[in-house]
Scaffold this motif. Structure first.
Motif, short mmCIF file in Angstrom:
data_model
loop_
_atom_site.label_atom_id
_atom_site.label_comp_id
_atom_site.label_asym_id
_atom_site.label_seq_id
_atom_site.Cartn_x
_atom_site.Cartn_y
_atom_site.Cartn_z
N ASN B 447 47.98 57.72 51.57
CA ASN B 447 48.99 56.81 51.17
C ASN B 447 48.45 55.74 50.24
OD1 ASN B 447 50.62 58.35 52.68
ND2 ASN B 447 50.86 57.00 54.40
N SER B 448 47.31 55.52 50.29
CA SER B 448 46.70 54.63 49.31
C SER B 448 46.50 55.05 48.06
CB SER B 448 45.33 53.93 49.93
OG SER B 448 45.49 53.64 51.32
N VAL B 449 47.53 55.34 47.22
CA VAL B 449 47.31 56.38 46.04
C VAL B 449 46.72 55.67 44.95
CG1 VAL B 449 48.93 57.16 44.03
CG2 VAL B 449 49.82 57.07 46.48
N GLU B 450 46.58 54.41 44.82
CA GLU B 450 45.93 53.63 43.72
C GLU B 450 44.25 53.60 43.93
OE1 GLU B 450 47.96 52.55 45.54
OE2 GLU B 450 47.70 50.55 46.33
N MET B 451 43.98 53.92 45.33
CA MET B 451 42.49 53.93 45.84
C MET B 451 41.91 55.35 45.70
SD MET B 451 42.24 50.60 46.10
CE MET B 451 40.89 50.88 46.78
N HIS B 452 42.61 56.21 45.31
CA HIS B 452 41.93 57.69 45.50
C HIS B 452 40.77 57.93 44.90
CE1 HIS B 452 46.30 59.86 46.45
NE2 HIS B 452 45.55 58.87 47.57
N ALA B 453 40.65 57.27 43.66
CA ALA B 453 39.53 57.51 42.81
C ALA B 453 38.25 56.83 43.46
CB ALA B 453 39.50 56.93 41.54
N TYR B 454 38.53 55.50 43.97
CA TYR B 454 37.81 54.82 44.58
C TYR B 454 36.96 55.44 45.84
CZ TYR B 454 35.70 50.67 47.13
OH TYR B 454 34.73 49.76 47.72
N THR B 455 38.12 55.89 46.64
CA THR B 455 37.72 56.38 47.98
C THR B 455 37.04 57.70 47.96
OG1 THR B 455 39.97 55.56 48.82
CG2 THR B 455 38.85 57.07 50.28
N VAL B 456 37.43 58.33 47.16
CA VAL B 456 36.40 59.79 46.77
C VAL B 456 35.35 59.35 46.33
CG1 VAL B 456 37.37 60.40 44.66
CG2 VAL B 456 36.77 62.29 46.17
#
Lengths: 144, 753
Positions: B447-456
């Motif tokens: 659900n934290s769409v804008e953080m996907h790249a950072y998270t992965v």
């Protein structure tokens, strides 16, 4: 209320045991061993109250003896801590600087003292003179 | 006969034993001597023998044969005999022994003995172990002694009465008259035990409680006298007058004042006085303060008094004595809900207690800290709690991690902070995190769409460091499977994007599959992640190879997945992109705890998560699943066509939202020894019906009934007319085209009614 009072030495030998709540005779040895293990494992920095099963233990160490009192949740731990010291002071008064040997060789007298102080899990008397009165009377009777 | 050993001599002898066996031998010898002495009814030494027996009993040896002797001692006239007899009874007997009842008469006589010490003995024994029958028999005697002027007996009678009431609650009324002037006693022993008796009665009966409320002024007066009176040598403990009595009175006041405005008001002043005037340098004073605080918090006290109480607790927290810190934390935990703001003021002290050396203090400090976290202090608190998580005992880590997740969820100041916090917990306490956190975290990340790249990216880097912590590995695999494309394209905005190739990512995931550190669940996660990457990466062939290898894995879970994924490659390749599409945002079903999705399976795995979100029922791929139960709506299947080895069966289900629509699934099977290829099924219905034909599962009907082709027909039948259908079949069999027409008229009535 007080569930039991134990005096156990560092080697795990029970010197006195008094139960105010029904504990099966067969289970007592296991309980005492368990409780002592718990207290012996405590370090100096840890507090004198231990949670044990569904009640609490208050323990104090005097030289080589541990006095452990099992109490219910609603009892005031600090008050019981004070009571233990009161008990020791009474013993000190009667035996003139009580030692573990005194307790061992005069078990019945220690019981008499304890019975004057705690009845049915509650405090009866905390005044040293009044506690020792019956015992001193008994001693006088025995001499004569 | 050998003269009976004196008790001290016996003890000395036993202590010389060097082994357990030696001790046992000595004891057995002595027991035998004692037993024969008992048999001979030796009166002189009975007392001594029982005393010895009690000592041996304490060491753990059986002493039941002495029970009857105790009774004989009790019945004796000598005080020394009675003393040991009663002691023996209390130590060796309990209600379950038959001998127990025989004491009743002796006790009754002794309650009326001329010597007060004997009376005291019997009161003590009755009060400790009297059975219900004994209590019923002797309650009258106890009540009489409760009214005596002899304070030695009165105090014991009070506690004996407590025991009687516990055993036979109906007898409580009987003691009511005697309580009338108990509190006017001067003797502290009597006062103390009377307060205990009153407490017991109030706790047991709401009527008694209201009746005794009128004693509040008297109790307040007694307490005042204790505090104000000067030094009293009789009851002094470290400069405080009878602290035990003070504590007991405070407790009774608590019970009387609870829920009652008038009583609470009457005790307000004295509570404030005790709270401010009690000497705090010794444990004694603190014991009284502790009890006072508990009372203030329980009754309807005014707010000033409550703040005073909490401040006392705050001071306790700073005390050097660890016992006092422990007691303070326990009390604060009880009041944090009701007096939240007041407790907040002591937050920093509480947080300091996280560093305490005592385990119980640490645990309470942790629970309190979580209770105090709010939107304003979340950043600071979380720093402390994460530090605590790093250094605490393993027993704490699971609870602490769960607490941190909950707090972060409620109060996270930003998505980035939330993800960073979650990462920190996973990397420091990853193996202690609870199983249900994994699906929760996955949902959070999705659900934290804008953080996907950072998270992965962060998760990938964490995997490079350490693959032993399973929850971390599972979440990381899942993420890489979903967002691997963002990882290799280096899209991260929040921090410096890393350079990583598709092969490197696949190396890591494959590494998880083979590592000994990975649990079966983790392997399942990695395999699914690899599969998902087949639509996001270009190295499809490598992925196909991996998947096919695991088709023969001995782990059944893994094998099934690999086989299904293989099938996806081979037969349903056209559906693969849709199936492996990015997850949509999941809806939260509950504010706390695991969501419904996670609860479908105790050990959640991502395949279940995936399939629940597939474009659903109209997808024939799911229908071809052998799990499906045929008789879904209780409508029996029918054979629509059976010719030349081709058999077509119809199964039915009622589409629930619209009962006018019949959903029919055709199952085509081929019993000949050659496949039927290019198989096409067509159907037509009368004008009053509408028909929708969905895509078939395949167009090859395998030979020898080795499989089936299925296809779903939806028939709208608004006028509920009898269903009729004309079907046309075309296929190629052994190289030649085949075509056939047929009428289907034998539909069961339930399918169209």
């Amino acid at each position: 209320m007080i569930k039991f009072l134990l005096m156990v030495n560092k080697q795990g030998q029970t010197r006195l045991s008094k139960y105010y709540e029904q504990v099966e005779l067969g289970k007592r040895a296991a309980l005492e061993a368990d409780v002592v293990r718990g207290c012996l494992a405590r370090r100096k920095e840890e507090c004198s109250f231990v949670e044990y099963k569904d009640y609490k233990l208050v323990y104090r160490q005097y030289a080589a003896l541990f006095i452990v009192v099992g109490i219910t949740e609603n009892e005031n731990e600090l008050s019981i801590y004070e009571l233990v010291h009161n008990f020791v002071e009474v013993l000190d008064k009667y035996f003139s600087r009580v030692s573990e040997l005194d307790i061992m060789f005069n078990l019945d007298k220690v019981h008499i003292i304890l019975d004057e102080m705690i009845l049915n899990g509650h405090i009866v008397e905390t005044n040293k003179n009044r506690i020792l009165a019956p015992l001193l009377a008994l001693d006088k009777m025995a001499e004569s | 006969h050998l003269p009976s050993l004196r008790v001290q001599v016996l003890i000395r002898t036993i202590r010389t034993a060097r082994t357990q066996a030696e001790e046992r031998e000595m004891i057995q010898k002595e027991c035998a001597a004692i037993r024969s002495s008992f048999r001979e009814e030796d009166n002189t030494y009975r007392c001594r023998n029982v005393a010895k027996l009690l000592y041996m009993h304490m060491l753990g040896y059986p002493a039941h044969f002495g029970q009857l002797e105790c009774l004989k001692l009790i019945a004796s006239q000598k005080f020394t005999d009675k003393r040991i007899g009663y002691l023996g009874a209390m130590l060796l007997l309990d209600e379950r022994q038959d001998v127990h009842l025989l004491m009743t008469n002796c006790i009754k006589n002794d309650l009326n003995h001329s010597t007060q010490y004997v009376q005291g003995l019997s009161l003590c024994t009755l009060g400790c172990m009297g059975s219900s029958e004994m209590c019923r028999d002797l309650a009258g005697e106890v009540e009489k002694l409760l009214k005596t002027s002899n304070s030695y007996l009165r105090k014991k009678a009070a506690l004996c009465a407590v025991h009687v009431i516990r055993k036979v609650p109906e007898l409580m009324e009987m003691f009511l008259p005697a309580t009338k002037n108990l509190l006017s006693e001067k003797n502290h022993g009597v006062l103390h035990t009377s307060v205990v008796l009153l407490t017991e009665m109030c706790e047991r009966s709401p009527d008694m409680l209201s009746h005794f409320r009128k004693l509040v002024p008297q109790l307040v007066r007694i307490l005042k006298n204790l505090i104000m009176s000067g030094y009293s040598p009789e009851h002094d403990v470290s400069g405080i007058s009878d602290p035990f009595l003070q504590v007991r009175i405070l407790r009774l006041l608590r019970i009387l004042g609870k829920g009652d405005d008038d009583s609470s008001e009457a005790m307000n002043d004295i509570l404030a006085q005790v709270a401010t005037n009690t000497e705090t340098s010794k444990n004694v004073g603190n014991a009284i303060l502790y009890e006072t605080v508990l009372t203030i918090m329980d009754i309807k006290s005014e707010s000033g008094l409550r703040v005073l109480a909490i401040n006392i607790l705050g001071r306790f927290l700073l005390n050097n004595d660890k016992n006092i810190r422990y007691v303070a934390l326990t009390s604060l935990l009880k009041t944090v809900q009701t007096d939240h703001n007041a407790v907040q003021r002591h937050r920093s002290t509480i947080v300091d207690c996280l560093k305490d050396l005592d385990v119980s203090i640490k645990r309470r400090a942790m629970e309190l800290s979580f209770a105090l976290v709010n939107g304003n202090n979340i950043r600071g608190m979380m720093k402390e709690l994460l530090y605590f998580l790093d250094s605490c005992d393993p027993d704490f880590k699971a609870d602490c991690a769960s607490g941190i997740f909950l707090a972060a969820e409620k109060y996270a100041p930003s998505k980035r902070w939330h993800i960073d916090t979650v990462m920190r917990v996973l990397t420091t306490a990853g193996s202690y995190v609870r199983d249900d956190s994994v699906p929760n975290l996955i949902q959070l990340i999705t659900n934290s769409v804008e953080m996907h790249a950072y998270t992965v990216q962060r998760l990938y880097k964490a995997l490079l460091d350490d693959i032993s912590q399973q929850p971390l590995v599972q979440v990381a695999s899942w993420c890489i499977g979903e967002y691997g494309d963002l990882l290799v394209s280096g899209q991260c905005e929040e921090e410096e994007p890393i350079q990583v190739s598709e092969d490197e990512v696949l190396d890591v995931l494959e590494g998880l599959l083979v590592s000994n550190l990975s649990t079966p669940v983790t392997r399942a996660y990695s395999l699914t992640a690899i599969m998902k990457l087949s639509t996001r990466f270009s190295s499809v062939n490598r992925i196909k190879k991996v998947v096919s290898i695991y088709g023969s894995s001995i782990d059944v879970e893994l094998q099934q997945r690999a086989v299904e994924y293989n099938a996806l490659f081979k037969k349903y390749d056209h559906m693969r992109p849709a199936l492996l599409e990015r997850m949509p945002i999941m809806e939260k079903t509950a504010t706390n705890g695991p969501t419904d999705i996670a609860q479908t399976n105790g050990e959640t795995d991502s395949t279940i998560l995936d399939t629940k979100h597939l474009p659903s029922i109209t997808h024939p791929a799911r229908r071809c699943n052998y799990h499906i139960c045929f008789c879904l709506a209780g409508i029996p299947p029918m054979t629509a066509y059976n010719k030349n080895g081709l058999k077509i069966e119809f199964t039915f289900e009622r589409s629930n939202p619209s009962p006018n629509i019949a959903v029919i699934t055709i199952h085509a099977t081929n019993s000949t020894e050659a496949d039927m290829t290019e198989f096409v099924f067509q159907a037509a219905v009368p004008k009053t019906f509408q028909l929708q034909l969905l895509s078939p599962s395949s167009n090859v009907v395998p030979a020898l009934n080795q499989g089936s082709v299925t296809q779903v027909i939806r028939v709208l039948n608004p006028q509920k007319q009898q269903l009729r259908m004309r079907i046309k079949l075309t296929y190629t069999h052994k190289g030649s085209p085949v075509q056939d027409l047929a009428e289907v008229n034998n539909f069961p009535p339930q399918s169209w009614q």
